[in-house]
Design an enzyme around this catalytic site. Structure first.
Site, mmCIF file in Angstrom:
data_model
loop_
_atom_site.group_PDB
_atom_site.id
_atom_site.type_symbol
_atom_site.label_atom_id
_atom_site.label_comp_id
_atom_site.label_asym_id
_atom_site.label_seq_id
_atom_site.Cartn_x
_atom_site.Cartn_y
_atom_site.Cartn_z
ATOM 1 N N MET A 1 8.763 -2.631 11.767
ATOM 2 C CA MET A 1 8.580 -1.533 10.828
ATOM 3 C C MET A 1 7.171 -1.566 10.248
ATOM 4 S SD MET A 1 12.178 -1.140 8.802
ATOM 5 C CE MET A 1 13.647 -0.620 9.699
ATOM 6 N N MET B 1 0.832 -1.196 0.000
ATOM 7 C CA MET B 1 0.000 0.000 0.000
ATOM 8 C C MET B 1 0.873 1.254 0.000
ATOM 9 S SD MET B 1 -3.547 -0.712 1.997
ATOM 10 C CE MET B 1 -2.930 -0.550 3.658
ATOM 11 N N GLY B 2 2.161 1.071 -0.291
ATOM 12 C CA GLY B 2 3.038 2.217 -0.430
ATOM 13 C C GLY B 2 3.558 2.759 0.879
ATOM 14 N N GLY C 1 11.255 -2.689 5.564
ATOM 15 C CA GLY C 1 10.572 -3.974 5.498
ATOM 16 C C GLY C 1 10.132 -4.287 4.083
ATOM 17 N N HIS C 2 9.541 -3.294 3.412
ATOM 18 C CA HIS C 2 9.185 -3.481 2.009
ATOM 19 C C HIS C 2 10.423 -3.701 1.156
ATOM 20 C CE1 HIS C 2 5.700 -0.889 3.440
ATOM 21 N NE2 HIS C 2 5.077 -1.941 2.947
ATOM 22 N N SER D 1 4.252 1.249 8.021
ATOM 23 C CA SER D 1 3.947 2.573 7.485
ATOM 24 C C SER D 1 3.184 3.415 8.494
ATOM 25 C CB SER D 1 3.126 2.428 6.194
ATOM 26 O OG SER D 1 3.846 1.713 5.217
#
Length: 296
Positions: free
Chosen positions: A186, A32-33, A38-39, A188
């Site tokens: 982590m 989801m940006g 982590g991403h 968002s």
């Protein structure tokens, strides 16, 4: 790196990619940006293992409830694109809500049992929204592998169940949770935390570490472990517990509170969801039980 925002462009690019390298494995990293390290670990693993990596950035309205943070969910596509390119992503797909749902969707994925507990209990319809958008992305990209972080272990279990039930030809690759230096997973949503909330949020990882030690204590039961985990979290004055539960994994079945953990022989999960102010954080630890002892 290619950036596209429409389904027709995505399909054209991927059809060309398959024509040039029909045996090349496509990796998908759905997000989801507002990307973080982590991403980045998911992207890097896909790049290392696949011939072509697709990152999707889409804040999916179907998985947000009426009083949740869809409108204020953090967004920064320019920053996301820079990070994706840095890690070798081949294609970034960032559609609008109108592109993904041009009309009100009348067809949805409904997932039972494994989606009914933990986050599913407090966020009705959340995993149906997750399952629907992930199915759409699988259909659009047709990846060989899809990469998901284990911070949301229930989401991984739900998607794996969906793939198994529907015979979807994609391998789900769970990836280890990436943490800050002090142990906070982590997310968002960490950007929402005030300085005091951020300082107290480390109680989640500390509780999981404490539970790991407690598992080895003689006479430890499922009920006692869950109660001790909740008591640990409550030592942080700002923490409001949504759940602190010990379940089997990946089936997410409840365990008899009086069950001695040293007598079990299966994978368990201690899952936490805690609010700090208006921010809801989740964390978990998988544990492999075995008769006579538990090995983490």
């Amino acid at each position: 790196m290619i950036i596209c925002t429409t389904i027709s462009e995505l399909r054209t690019i991927l059809n060309g990619q398959r024509g040039e390298a029909p045996d090349g494995l496509i990796g998908l990293v759905p997000t989801m940006g507002f990307l973080h390290d982590g991403h980045a670990s998911l992207m890097q693993r896909s790049v290392n293992e696949c011939a072509f990596t697709v990152l999707t950035v889409f804040v999916n309205p179907l998985q947000f409830g009426p009083n949740e943070d869809f409108d204020r969910y953090p967004r920064d596509l320019e920053r996301d694109a820079a990070l994706a390119e840095k890690h070798g992503v081949d294609l970034l797909f960032a559609p609008s809500v109108q592109e993904m749902y041009p009309t009100r969707p009348l067809t949805k994925i409904l997932i039972n049992e494994v989606a009914d507990r933990l986050c599913g209990a407090s966020r009705p319809g959340h995993f149906d929204g997750v399952g629907t958008v992930v199915t759409k992305l699988f259909n659009l990209v047709q990846p060989g592998r899809a990469y998901f972080g284990m911070k949301d272990a229930q989401q991984v279990a739900v998607i794996q169940q969906m793939v198994n039930d529907l015979n979807t030809p994609v391998d789900i690759v769970p990836c280890e949770t990436v943490r800050e230096a002090d142990g906070l997973a982590m997310s968002s949503r960490n950007v929402y935390l005030s300085s005091d909330e951020r300082a107290q949020a480390v109680i989640l990882s500390r509780t999981l570490q404490q539970a790991e030690r407690m598992l080895r204590e003689p006479g430890m039961t499922a009920g006692k472990l869950s109660a001790e985990a909740a008591a640990s979290i409550r030592t942080s004055p700002l923490a409001v517990i949504d759940y602190a539960e010990l379940l089997t994994y990946p089936s997410l079945q409840p365990i008899d509170p009086d069950q001695l953990l040293t007598e079990m022989n299966q994978t368990l999960i201690l899952a936490l969801a805690v609010k700090f102010g208006g921010t809801r954080l989740i964390d978990n630890r998988l544990l492999q039980s075995a008769g006579g002892g538990l090995n983490v």
